[in-house]
Scaffold this motif. Structure first.
Motif, mmCIF file in Angstrom:
data_model
loop_
_atom_site.group_PDB
_atom_site.id
_atom_site.type_symbol
_atom_site.label_atom_id
_atom_site.label_comp_id
_atom_site.label_asym_id
_atom_site.label_seq_id
_atom_site.Cartn_x
_atom_site.Cartn_y
_atom_site.Cartn_z
ATOM 1 N N UNK A 1 6.410 66.998 29.434
ATOM 2 C CA UNK A 1 7.525 66.107 29.168
ATOM 3 C C UNK A 1 7.853 66.093 27.677
ATOM 4 N N UNK A 2 9.011 65.547 27.368
ATOM 5 C CA UNK A 2 9.415 65.265 25.997
ATOM 6 C C UNK A 2 9.509 63.749 25.882
ATOM 7 N N UNK A 3 9.242 63.237 24.684
ATOM 8 C CA UNK A 3 9.339 61.793 24.499
ATOM 9 C C UNK A 3 9.722 61.503 23.052
ATOM 10 N N UNK A 4 10.231 60.305 22.789
ATOM 11 C CA UNK A 4 10.723 59.980 21.451
ATOM 12 C C UNK A 4 9.670 60.201 20.365
ATOM 13 N N UNK A 5 10.123 60.727 19.247
ATOM 14 C CA UNK A 5 9.222 61.036 18.132
ATOM 15 C C UNK A 5 8.507 59.805 17.603
ATOM 16 N N UNK A 6 9.110 58.636 17.769
ATOM 17 C CA UNK A 6 8.471 57.422 17.252
ATOM 18 C C UNK A 6 7.421 56.845 18.202
ATOM 19 N N UNK A 7 7.254 57.436 19.397
ATOM 20 C CA UNK A 7 6.204 56.995 20.317
ATOM 21 C C UNK A 7 4.879 57.655 19.938
ATOM 22 N N UNK A 8 3.802 56.990 20.234
ATOM 23 C CA UNK A 8 2.469 57.529 19.981
ATOM 24 C C UNK A 8 2.148 58.624 20.985
ATOM 25 N N UNK A 9 1.768 59.794 20.480
ATOM 26 C CA UNK A 9 1.375 60.897 21.359
ATOM 27 C C UNK A 9 0.202 60.465 22.224
ATOM 28 N N UNK A 10 -0.850 59.965 21.593
ATOM 29 C CA UNK A 10 -2.050 59.558 22.323
ATOM 30 C C UNK A 10 -1.756 58.420 23.289
ATOM 31 N N UNK A 11 -0.948 57.469 22.848
ATOM 32 C CA UNK A 11 -0.625 56.318 23.693
ATOM 33 C C UNK A 11 0.164 56.714 24.928
ATOM 34 N N UNK A 12 1.138 57.604 24.758
ATOM 35 C CA UNK A 12 1.953 58.051 25.895
ATOM 36 C C UNK A 12 1.114 58.835 26.888
ATOM 37 N N UNK A 13 0.291 59.739 26.397
ATOM 38 C CA UNK A 13 -0.564 60.537 27.274
ATOM 39 C C UNK A 13 -1.589 59.644 27.982
ATOM 40 N N UNK A 14 -2.201 58.739 27.249
ATOM 41 C CA UNK A 14 -3.184 57.819 27.839
ATOM 42 C C UNK A 14 -2.531 56.963 28.929
ATOM 43 N N UNK A 15 -1.305 56.479 28.673
ATOM 44 C CA UNK A 15 -0.584 55.677 29.665
ATOM 45 C C UNK A 15 -0.343 56.489 30.940
ATOM 46 N N UNK A 16 0.157 57.726 30.799
ATOM 47 C CA UNK A 16 0.408 58.558 31.973
ATOM 48 C C UNK A 16 -0.877 58.872 32.726
ATOM 49 N N UNK A 17 -1.939 59.203 32.015
ATOM 50 C CA UNK A 17 -3.207 59.516 32.668
ATOM 51 C C UNK A 17 -3.758 58.302 33.415
ATOM 52 N N UNK A 18 -3.538 57.112 32.878
ATOM 53 C CA UNK A 18 -3.954 55.884 33.562
ATOM 54 C C UNK A 18 -3.143 55.693 34.839
ATOM 55 N N UNK A 19 -1.829 55.919 34.760
ATOM 56 C CA UNK A 19 -0.984 55.822 35.955
ATOM 57 C C UNK A 19 -1.455 56.821 37.002
ATOM 58 N N UNK A 20 -1.704 58.067 36.597
ATOM 59 C CA UNK A 20 -2.141 59.099 37.549
ATOM 60 C C UNK A 20 -3.446 58.705 38.233
ATOM 61 N N UNK A 21 -4.438 58.298 37.427
ATOM 62 C CA UNK A 21 -5.742 58.006 38.010
ATOM 63 C C UNK A 21 -5.760 56.712 38.810
ATOM 64 N N UNK A 22 -5.293 55.635 38.209
ATOM 65 C CA UNK A 22 -5.462 54.324 38.834
ATOM 66 C C UNK A 22 -4.346 53.958 39.815
ATOM 67 N N UNK A 23 -3.108 54.237 39.459
ATOM 68 C CA UNK A 23 -2.008 53.853 40.350
ATOM 69 C C UNK A 23 -1.808 54.851 41.479
ATOM 70 N N UNK A 24 -1.790 56.139 41.142
ATOM 71 C CA UNK A 24 -1.498 57.139 42.171
ATOM 72 C C UNK A 24 -2.768 57.528 42.933
ATOM 73 N N UNK A 25 -3.708 58.164 42.256
ATOM 74 C CA UNK A 25 -4.876 58.708 42.957
ATOM 75 C C UNK A 25 -5.723 57.612 43.589
ATOM 76 N N UNK A 26 -6.161 56.643 42.801
ATOM 77 C CA UNK A 26 -7.003 55.571 43.362
ATOM 78 C C UNK A 26 -6.222 54.673 44.308
#
Length: 176
Positions: free
Chosen positions: A140-165
């Motif tokens: 994905x692409x995301x705004x330059x002012x967003x945190x790289x680590x924060x955006x990736x961590x948020x998506x990985x949390x959604x994948x693991x906890x919301x979708x998979x679990x």
């Protein structure tokens, strides 16, 4: 037969966006077939979504008018509680589903977190004893002012906890 793809990266004049990717692989205590059935039921998000600590939780999911889960592409509209601000909806379009390898590809548009050009895949591998390994990956692409680590961590949390679990828990609760 060899197919060669040539990717040309066009730089933004004012580096407005940065590129990212996220990936999570989790072993689950349900069969690959059961996981696939619920994942492939594209509008069934409300059956397995987990309450999230966000300002805009999901309150409903509908299919775009004229869309059907058995005809791709198929777009679901995610309706959000935007009483605290933010977007009211975003769309996820299922582009491809391949039952033999238990893999889907989908995109997301109008993402409330400013993510653009989102392309994702989820695939399921059968393990032994009725267990499975599930992988969610995206680019994905995301705004330059967003945190790289924060955006990736948020998506990985959604994948693991919301979708998979979430899907795993729904299947386990149904079997009780």
């Amino acid at each position: 037969k060899i197919i060669i793809f040539r990717i040309v990266k066009k730089e933004c004049e004012v580096n407005e966006f940065q590129r990212g990717s996220a990936s999570v692989t989790v072993d689950v205590d349900v069969s690959a077939d059961d996981f696939w059935k619920l994942l492939r039921d594209w509008p069934a998000v409300m059956a397995w979504t987990q309450p999230e600590n966000t300002s805009s939780p999901i309150i409903d999911v509908t299919l775009k008018e004229g869309h059907d889960v058995n005809t791709l592409p198929c777009t679901r509209i995610i309706h959000l509680d935007n009483s605290k601000g933010g977007a009211a909806t975003f769309e996820e379009t299922l582009l491809h589903a391949y039952p033999a390898s238990k893999r889907i590809y989908y995109t997301c548009a109008n993402n409330p977190d400013g993510i653009n050009n989102y392309m994702a895949t989820t695939f399921i591998d059968e393990l032994n004893d009725g267990r499975a390994r599930v992988t969610c990956e995206s680019m994905f692409d995301f705004p330059a002012n967003n945190s790289v680590e924060g955006t990736i961590r948020w998506l990985e949390t959604v994948y693991e906890h919301s979708i998979i679990r979430g899907i795993e828990g729904t299947i386990k609760n149904k079997d009780r």
